[in-house]
Scaffold this active site. Structure first.
Site, PDB file in Angstrom:
ATOM      1  N   ARG A 296      61.954  36.301 -79.813  1.00 37.22           N
ATOM      2  CA  ARG A 296      61.355  36.674 -78.532  1.00 37.22           C
ATOM      3  C   ARG A 296      60.428  35.566 -78.049  1.00 37.22           C
ATOM      4  NH1 ARG A 296      59.229  42.792 -79.363  1.00 37.22           N
ATOM      5  NH2 ARG A 296      57.468  41.913 -78.211  1.00 37.22           N
TER       6      ARG A 296
ATOM      7  N   LYS B 162      56.377  49.755 -85.012  1.00 33.59           N
ATOM      8  CA  LYS B 162      56.767  50.874 -84.138  1.00 33.59           C
ATOM      9  C   LYS B 162      58.288  50.895 -83.938  1.00 33.59           C
ATOM     10  CE  LYS B 162      54.184  49.352 -80.730  1.00 33.59           C
ATOM     11  NZ  LYS B 162      53.583  48.128 -81.305  1.00 33.59           N
TER      12      LYS B 162
ATOM     13  N   ARG C  83      50.055  52.646 -73.101  1.00 30.96           N
ATOM     14  CA  ARG C  83      49.201  51.562 -73.567  1.00 30.96           C
ATOM     15  C   ARG C  83      47.867  51.517 -72.829  1.00 30.96           C
ATOM     16  NH1 ARG C  83      53.888  48.241 -75.485  1.00 30.96           N
ATOM     17  NH2 ARG C  83      52.971  46.458 -76.517  1.00 30.96           N
TER      18      ARG C  83
ATOM     19  N   ARG D 137      48.189  39.434 -77.138  1.00 35.45           N
ATOM     20  CA  ARG D 137      48.718  40.811 -77.214  1.00 35.45           C
ATOM     21  C   ARG D 137      47.790  41.692 -78.043  1.00 35.45           C
ATOM     22  NH1 ARG D 137      54.493  39.184 -79.249  1.00 35.45           N
ATOM     23  NH2 ARG D 137      54.762  41.392 -79.721  1.00 35.45           N
TER      24      ARG D 137
ATOM     25  N   ARG E 181      59.549  37.124 -87.115  1.00 30.49           N
ATOM     26  CA  ARG E 181      60.608  38.055 -86.698  1.00 30.49           C
ATOM     27  C   ARG E 181      61.716  37.342 -85.906  1.00 30.49           C
ATOM     28  NH1 ARG E 181      58.616  42.951 -83.058  1.00 30.49           N
ATOM     29  NH2 ARG E 181      57.752  41.244 -81.840  1.00 30.49           N
TER      30      ARG E 181
HETATM   31  P1  AP5 Z   1      58.426  45.857 -85.339  1.00 31.52           P
HETATM   32  O1  AP5 Z   1      58.981  47.157 -85.804  1.00 31.52           O
HETATM   33  O2  AP5 Z   1      59.263  45.026 -84.435  1.00 31.52           O
HETATM   34  O3  AP5 Z   1      56.962  46.083 -84.733  1.00 31.52           O
HETATM   35  P2  AP5 Z   1      56.510  46.646 -83.332  1.00 31.52           P
HETATM   36  O4  AP5 Z   1      55.276  47.434 -83.578  1.00 31.52           O
HETATM   37  O5  AP5 Z   1      57.652  47.340 -82.650  1.00 31.52           O
HETATM   38  O6  AP5 Z   1      56.142  45.279 -82.645  1.00 31.52           O
HETATM   39  P3  AP5 Z   1      56.414  44.712 -81.196  1.00 31.52           P
HETATM   40  O7  AP5 Z   1      56.067  43.257 -81.230  1.00 31.52           O
HETATM   41  O8  AP5 Z   1      57.798  45.033 -80.706  1.00 31.52           O
HETATM   42  O9  AP5 Z   1      55.369  45.504 -80.395  1.00 31.52           O
HETATM   43  P4  AP5 Z   1      54.709  45.128 -79.093  1.00 31.52           P
HETATM   44  O10 AP5 Z   1      53.962  46.374 -78.841  1.00 31.52           O
HETATM   45  O11 AP5 Z   1      53.924  43.874 -79.040  1.00 31.52           O
HETATM   46  O12 AP5 Z   1      55.953  44.760 -78.165  1.00 31.52           O
HETATM   47  P5  AP5 Z   1      56.718  45.536 -77.022  1.00 31.52           P
HETATM   48  O13 AP5 Z   1      58.118  45.148 -77.097  1.00 31.52           O
HETATM   49  O14 AP5 Z   1      56.355  46.975 -77.011  1.00 31.52           O
HETATM   50  O15 AP5 Z   1      58.035  45.019 -86.651  1.00 31.52           O
HETATM   51  C1  AP5 Z   1      57.576  43.675 -86.535  1.00 31.52           C
HETATM   52  C2  AP5 Z   1      58.125  42.847 -87.732  1.00 31.52           C
HETATM   53  O16 AP5 Z   1      57.527  43.338 -88.930  1.00 31.52           O
HETATM   54  C3  AP5 Z   1      59.643  42.976 -87.937  1.00 31.52           C
HETATM   55  O17 AP5 Z   1      60.140  41.745 -88.340  1.00 31.52           O
HETATM   56  C4  AP5 Z   1      59.792  44.031 -89.036  1.00 31.52           C
HETATM   57  O18 AP5 Z   1      60.951  43.814 -89.811  1.00 31.52           O
HETATM   58  C5  AP5 Z   1      58.521  43.805 -89.847  1.00 31.52           C
HETATM   59  N1  AP5 Z   1      58.000  45.051 -90.418  1.00 31.52           N
HETATM   60  C6  AP5 Z   1      57.943  46.277 -89.834  1.00 31.52           C
HETATM   61  N2  AP5 Z   1      57.352  47.176 -90.665  1.00 31.52           N
HETATM   62  C7  AP5 Z   1      57.023  46.493 -91.795  1.00 31.52           C
HETATM   63  C8  AP5 Z   1      56.393  46.845 -93.028  1.00 31.52           C
HETATM   64  N3  AP5 Z   1      55.965  48.100 -93.259  1.00 31.52           N
HETATM   65  N4  AP5 Z   1      56.207  45.872 -93.955  1.00 31.52           N
HETATM   66  C9  AP5 Z   1      56.635  44.593 -93.726  1.00 31.52           C
HETATM   67  N5  AP5 Z   1      57.250  44.204 -92.595  1.00 31.52           N
HETATM   68  C10 AP5 Z   1      57.439  45.119 -91.630  1.00 31.52           C
HETATM   69  O19 AP5 Z   1      56.020  44.910 -75.725  1.00 31.52           O
HETATM   70  C11 AP5 Z   1      56.235  43.555 -75.350  1.00 31.52           C
HETATM   71  C12 AP5 Z   1      55.519  43.265 -74.038  1.00 31.52           C
HETATM   72  O20 AP5 Z   1      56.075  44.097 -72.995  1.00 31.52           O
HETATM   73  C13 AP5 Z   1      54.015  43.583 -74.011  1.00 31.52           C
HETATM   74  O21 AP5 Z   1      53.248  42.500 -74.520  1.00 31.52           O
HETATM   75  C14 AP5 Z   1      53.786  43.823 -72.503  1.00 31.52           C
HETATM   76  O22 AP5 Z   1      53.744  42.621 -71.796  1.00 31.52           O
HETATM   77  C15 AP5 Z   1      55.047  44.561 -72.107  1.00 31.52           C
HETATM   78  N6  AP5 Z   1      54.924  46.020 -72.241  1.00 31.52           N
HETATM   79  C16 AP5 Z   1      55.651  46.824 -73.079  1.00 31.52           C
HETATM   80  N7  AP5 Z   1      55.280  48.106 -72.948  1.00 31.52           N
HETATM   81  C17 AP5 Z   1      54.287  48.120 -72.002  1.00 31.52           C
HETATM   82  C18 AP5 Z   1      53.481  49.149 -71.465  1.00 31.52           C
HETATM   83  N8  AP5 Z   1      53.624  50.428 -71.852  1.00 31.52           N
HETATM   84  N9  AP5 Z   1      52.560  48.807 -70.542  1.00 31.52           N
HETATM   85  C19 AP5 Z   1      52.417  47.545 -70.114  1.00 31.52           C
HETATM   86  N10 AP5 Z   1      53.135  46.502 -70.614  1.00 31.52           N
HETATM   87  C20 AP5 Z   1      54.068  46.797 -71.547  1.00 31.52           C
END
Ligand code: AP5
Length: 222
Positions: free
Chosen positions: A161, A14, A88, A172, A127
């Protein structure tokens, strides 16, 4: 002024795809994960509440994240918005509809990025990012051109992270299956969901997302 949600499990890509849309189309990325990490780093009251919840891989309260999105939407101006990691839960999806309607906006697409579970764990546990400019890297898929030196700002300081370990990733993923996937029918009823195969390369996924966005621009221009 296109408004889209990028929906998908942790590690689906994402953030990677949102950054491409920011650079390629001048859209605004609203990532609740980034906002919460900023709040934790600066020790705000929201950050103090969120820290332990995030480190455990659980979801922060709907009220907190919805308020964060509302604040940022107010400064979005005319830019199209990418909601990255929000909503979410069903309550967040309903809150988003309200926040958008209050500002004369609505959702154009919910792009669901689909990736197999084992690949997600590998992507997340490998990552890391530049501690100075935030550029993202991966042990296997995207290493800096010169080992130990950031391609963008030449910093030699990198970080991971705290929630990017295998145990937290499993929590997660379970949270995603239990609380986030069930909002898909809410959007399906309005035919907003576009499924994209996230197992392909970053460029191929980007091309598919572009095709979704371009097709609706054609319809608008017709
Ligand atoms: P990346 O692009 O970083 O993936 P992502 O989907 O953004 O993953 P996140 O881990 O950031 O998502 P998340 O939803 O767990 O975390 P968030 O920060 O929102 O890609 C991942 C890796 O893969 C990278 O190294 C990239 O280079 C590689 N990659 C990407 N595409 C690829 C491809 N096609 N092929 C190969 N490699 C690839 O949330 C963190 C925490 O915050 C949550 O756990 C929760 O506690 C809290 N939180 C955040 N939002 C909310 C909400 N709305 N409600 C409640 N709690 C929340």
């Amino acid at each position: 002024m296109m408004n889209i949600v990028l929906l998908g499990p942790p590690g689906a890509g994402k953030g990677t795809q949102a950054q491409r849309l920011v650079n390629g189309r001048g859209m605004l990325q609203l990532s609740t994960g980034d906002m919460l990490r900023e709040a934790v780093a600066s020790g705000t009251p929201v950050g103090l509440k969120a820290k332990a919840v995030m480190e455990a891989g659980e979801l922060v309260s709907d009220a907190i994240v919805s308020a964060l999105i509302g604040e940022r939407l107010d400064s979005a101006g005319d830019a199209g918005v990418i909601f990255d990691g929000f909503p979410r839960t069903r309550a967040q999806a309903e809150a988003l509809d309200l926040l958008l309607a209050e500002r004369g906006r609505s959702l154009d697409h919910v792009v669901e990025i689909c990736v197999e579970e084992d690949a997600l764990v590998e992507r997340i546990t490998g990552r890391f990012s530049c501690a100075s400019c935030g550029t993202g890297y991966h042990d296997r898929f995207k290493q800096p051109r010169q080992e130990g030196v950031c391609d963008v700002c030449s910093s030699t300081d990198f970080c991971r992270r705290p929630d990017d370990n295998e145990q937290t990733v499993r929590t997660r993923l379970a949270e995603y299956r239990r609380k986030t996937e069930p909002i898909l029918p809410y959007y399906n009823e309005r035919t907003l969901v576009r499924r994209v195969d996230g197992m392909r390369s970053v460029d191929e996924v980007a091309a598919r997302i572009d095709a979704v966005l371009d097709s609706s621009e054609l319809v608008r221009g017709a």
